[in-house]
Design a protein around this motif. Structure first.
Motif, PDB file in Angstrom:
ATOM      1  N   ILE A 113     -57.934  10.082 -30.161  1.00  0.00           N
ATOM      2  CA  ILE A 113     -58.465   9.587 -31.658  1.00  0.00           C
ATOM      3  C   ILE A 113     -59.882  10.120 -31.337  1.00  0.00           C
ATOM      4  O   ILE A 113     -60.894  10.310 -32.064  1.00  0.00           O
ATOM      5  CB  ILE A 113     -58.222   8.426 -32.323  1.00  0.00           C
ATOM      6  CG1 ILE A 113     -56.579   8.753 -33.073  1.00  0.00           C
ATOM      7  CG2 ILE A 113     -59.280   8.512 -33.607  1.00  0.00           C
ATOM      8  CD1 ILE A 113     -56.160   8.075 -33.644  1.00  0.00           C
TER       9      ILE A 113
ATOM     10  N   VAL B 298     -53.540   1.153 -42.761  1.00  0.00           N
ATOM     11  CA  VAL B 298     -53.781   2.524 -43.343  1.00  0.00           C
ATOM     12  C   VAL B 298     -55.133   1.965 -41.867  1.00  0.00           C
ATOM     13  O   VAL B 298     -55.343   0.989 -41.875  1.00  0.00           O
ATOM     14  CB  VAL B 298     -54.160   2.713 -44.069  1.00  0.00           C
ATOM     15  CG1 VAL B 298     -55.507   3.987 -43.999  1.00  0.00           C
ATOM     16  CG2 VAL B 298     -53.708   2.716 -45.284  1.00  0.00           C
ATOM     17  N   LEU B 299     -54.842   2.756 -40.774  1.00  0.00           N
ATOM     18  CA  LEU B 299     -56.584   2.757 -40.014  1.00  0.00           C
ATOM     19  C   LEU B 299     -57.258   3.566 -40.041  1.00  0.00           C
ATOM     20  O   LEU B 299     -56.961   4.758 -40.531  1.00  0.00           O
ATOM     21  CB  LEU B 299     -55.545   3.078 -38.204  1.00  0.00           C
ATOM     22  CG  LEU B 299     -56.776   2.949 -37.541  1.00  0.00           C
ATOM     23  CD1 LEU B 299     -57.360   1.605 -37.578  1.00  0.00           C
ATOM     24  CD2 LEU B 299     -56.150   3.788 -36.528  1.00  0.00           C
TER      25      LEU B 299
ATOM     26  N   ALA C  55     -58.098  -1.299 -39.058  1.00  0.00           N
ATOM     27  CA  ALA C  55     -56.798  -1.152 -39.896  1.00  0.00           C
ATOM     28  C   ALA C  55     -57.076  -2.566 -41.746  1.00  0.00           C
ATOM     29  O   ALA C  55     -57.141  -4.059 -41.175  1.00  0.00           O
ATOM     30  CB  ALA C  55     -55.254  -2.095 -39.377  1.00  0.00           C
TER      31      ALA C  55
ATOM     32  N   LEU D 251     -58.414   9.202 -41.302  1.00  0.00           N
ATOM     33  CA  LEU D 251     -57.303   7.696 -41.583  1.00  0.00           C
ATOM     34  C   LEU D 251     -55.961   8.237 -40.662  1.00  0.00           C
ATOM     35  O   LEU D 251     -55.569   9.611 -40.368  1.00  0.00           O
ATOM     36  CB  LEU D 251     -56.738   7.941 -43.241  1.00  0.00           C
ATOM     37  CG  LEU D 251     -58.468   8.088 -43.541  1.00  0.00           C
ATOM     38  CD1 LEU D 251     -57.664   8.179 -45.469  1.00  0.00           C
ATOM     39  CD2 LEU D 251     -58.772   6.621 -44.071  1.00  0.00           C
ATOM     40  N   SER D 252     -55.314   7.374 -40.367  1.00  0.00           N
ATOM     41  CA  SER D 252     -54.261   7.467 -39.888  1.00  0.00           C
ATOM     42  C   SER D 252     -53.409   8.020 -40.710  1.00  0.00           C
ATOM     43  O   SER D 252     -52.175   9.134 -39.918  1.00  0.00           O
ATOM     44  CB  SER D 252     -53.754   6.078 -39.124  1.00  0.00           C
ATOM     45  OG  SER D 252     -53.487   5.591 -40.851  1.00  0.00           O
ATOM     46  N   ARG D 253     -53.574   8.092 -41.523  1.00  0.00           N
ATOM     47  CA  ARG D 253     -52.507   9.222 -42.709  1.00  0.00           C
ATOM     48  C   ARG D 253     -52.963   9.385 -44.222  1.00  0.00           C
ATOM     49  O   ARG D 253     -53.910   8.951 -44.229  1.00  0.00           O
ATOM     50  CB  ARG D 253     -51.259   7.638 -42.994  1.00  0.00           C
ATOM     51  CG  ARG D 253     -51.610   6.765 -44.014  1.00  0.00           C
ATOM     52  CD  ARG D 253     -50.412   6.114 -44.353  1.00  0.00           C
ATOM     53  NE  ARG D 253     -49.562   5.257 -43.184  1.00  0.00           N
ATOM     54  CZ  ARG D 253     -48.303   5.303 -42.962  1.00  0.00           C
ATOM     55  NH1 ARG D 253     -47.696   5.391 -44.695  1.00  0.00           N
ATOM     56  NH2 ARG D 253     -47.680   4.992 -41.697  1.00  0.00           N
ATOM     57  N   ASP D 254     -52.611  10.817 -44.549  1.00  0.00           N
ATOM     58  CA  ASP D 254     -52.546  11.015 -45.747  1.00  0.00           C
ATOM     59  C   ASP D 254     -51.885  10.606 -47.176  1.00  0.00           C
ATOM     60  O   ASP D 254     -53.244  10.977 -48.531  1.00  0.00           O
ATOM     61  CB  ASP D 254     -53.965  11.991 -46.007  1.00  0.00           C
ATOM     62  CG  ASP D 254     -51.795  13.042 -46.002  1.00  0.00           C
ATOM     63  OD1 ASP D 254     -51.549  13.065 -45.546  1.00  0.00           O
ATOM     64  OD2 ASP D 254     -52.688  15.000 -44.957  1.00  0.00           O
TER      65      ASP D 254
ATOM     66  N   ASP E 295     -63.434   1.771 -35.571  1.00  0.00           N
ATOM     67  CA  ASP E 295     -62.394   1.653 -36.674  1.00  0.00           C
ATOM     68  C   ASP E 295     -62.173   0.270 -36.861  1.00  0.00           C
ATOM     69  O   ASP E 295     -62.405  -1.524 -36.894  1.00  0.00           O
ATOM     70  CB  ASP E 295     -60.702   1.735 -35.603  1.00  0.00           C
ATOM     71  CG  ASP E 295     -60.834   0.911 -34.612  1.00  0.00           C
ATOM     72  OD1 ASP E 295     -60.197  -0.342 -34.333  1.00  0.00           O
ATOM     73  OD2 ASP E 295     -61.196   0.938 -33.643  1.00  0.00           O
TER      74      ASP E 295
ATOM     75  N   PHE F 146     -60.594   4.694 -38.908  1.00  0.00           N
ATOM     76  CA  PHE F 146     -61.325   4.841 -38.153  1.00  0.00           C
ATOM     77  C   PHE F 146     -62.731   5.861 -38.220  1.00  0.00           C
ATOM     78  O   PHE F 146     -62.990   6.772 -39.418  1.00  0.00           O
ATOM     79  CB  PHE F 146     -60.792   5.531 -36.587  1.00  0.00           C
ATOM     80  CG  PHE F 146     -60.138   6.857 -36.465  1.00  0.00           C
ATOM     81  CD1 PHE F 146     -60.091   7.777 -36.769  1.00  0.00           C
ATOM     82  CD2 PHE F 146     -58.636   6.345 -37.436  1.00  0.00           C
ATOM     83  CE1 PHE F 146     -59.590   8.954 -36.240  1.00  0.00           C
ATOM     84  CE2 PHE F 146     -58.050   7.855 -37.484  1.00  0.00           C
ATOM     85  CZ  PHE F 146     -58.266   8.968 -37.366  1.00  0.00           C
TER      86      PHE F 146
END
Length: 252
Positions: free
Chosen positions: A2, A40-41, A173, A24-27, A171, A43
């Motif tokens: 990342i 949700v991470l 969370a 984002l770790s996910r959308d 980052d 960063f």
């Protein structure tokens, strides 16, 4: 991986004095029947075209806001031995979920003026302009809403919790509870220096019901009569099943 991707992205962006990029770790977040929350991470990295300025130091603020809706807040008073609603204030816009995190103590991260301009803190993210003139302490209604949603885990503050490495990589969370509503969630990252915002970036996160949860939600909204009938059938079936099981245990 990342960090490497963020640094590569930073190098390809147009040059500015200091600019924040984020990911984002996910959308998307899927709400299912067994949904118990999600993490949700968030960063990112700071892109710059000059050497790092040590004083005043850079700070990072991250916020995640759920769909905004009006809210009516009531005040209860004890009358004749029972609690009744008395006065009410209509809060024009309040996020259903709001979390804000910073890389330093809040008073070192952003000034009051900048907070007012960008509406970063929970208090500033809530808009209440329609309070009746007769209610002198209308701010107390907003404070009450914040307290209620803080206890429910819907409003969160994580000051001095963003990991900010060498004034370049960061980052944090953010945990979203099981009670979040579906909709578009806005994630913002602010880069500040001396309390002033020098760069910002925003992204969105979609929260949606899926599977059986989505089907039941649509049924309740689009075919309320059928939804009510189905609920009644399920309740009768559950009651009959429990009764049958009890009789079987008793006879055995």
């Amino acid at each position: 991986m990342i960090r490497a991707l963020l640094l590569l992205l930073a190098l390809t962006l147009p040059a500015r004095a200091e600019e924040v990029v984020m990911g984002l770790s996910r959308d998307s977040v899927a709400i299912t029947t067994d949904f118990n929350g999600s993490e949700v991470l968030i960063f990112g990295a700071v892109k710059r075209e000059a050497a790092i300025q040590a004083d005043p130091p850079l700070r990072v603020i991250v916020s995640v806001a759920g769909p905004v809706t009006p809210v009516t807040v009531w005040r209860k008073e004890r009358r004749l031995g029972i609690w009744v609603n008395t006065e009410a204030v209509e809060i024009d816009a309040a996020p259903s979920f709001y979390a804000v995190a910073s890389s330093a103590p809040w008073d070192e991260s952003i000034s009051e003026v900048e907070d007012l301009r960008h509406k970063v803190s929970i208090e500033r993210a809530i808009r209440s302009v329609g309070a009746p003139m007769a209610i002198a302490d209308s701010q107390s209604f907003t404070d009450a809403l914040i307290r209620v949603r803080e206890r429910a885990g819907l409003y969160k503050t994580f000051y001095d919790s963003v990991e900010f490495r060498e004034s370049t990589l960061f980052d944090v969370a953010i945990r979203m509870p099981a009670t979040i509503v579906e909709g578009t969630y806005t994630t913002r990252v602010f880069l500040t220096r001396g309390g002033t915002v020098v760069s910002q970036h925003a992204s969105t996160l979609e929260v949606r019901k899926v599977g059986l949860e989505r089907w039941l939600f649509n049924l309740s909204r689009n075919q309320s009569a059928l939804y009510g009938l189905l609920s009644l059938v399920i309740a009768i079936a559950a009651g009959w099943g429990a009764s049958a099981a009890f009789r079987a245990l008793k006879s055995g």
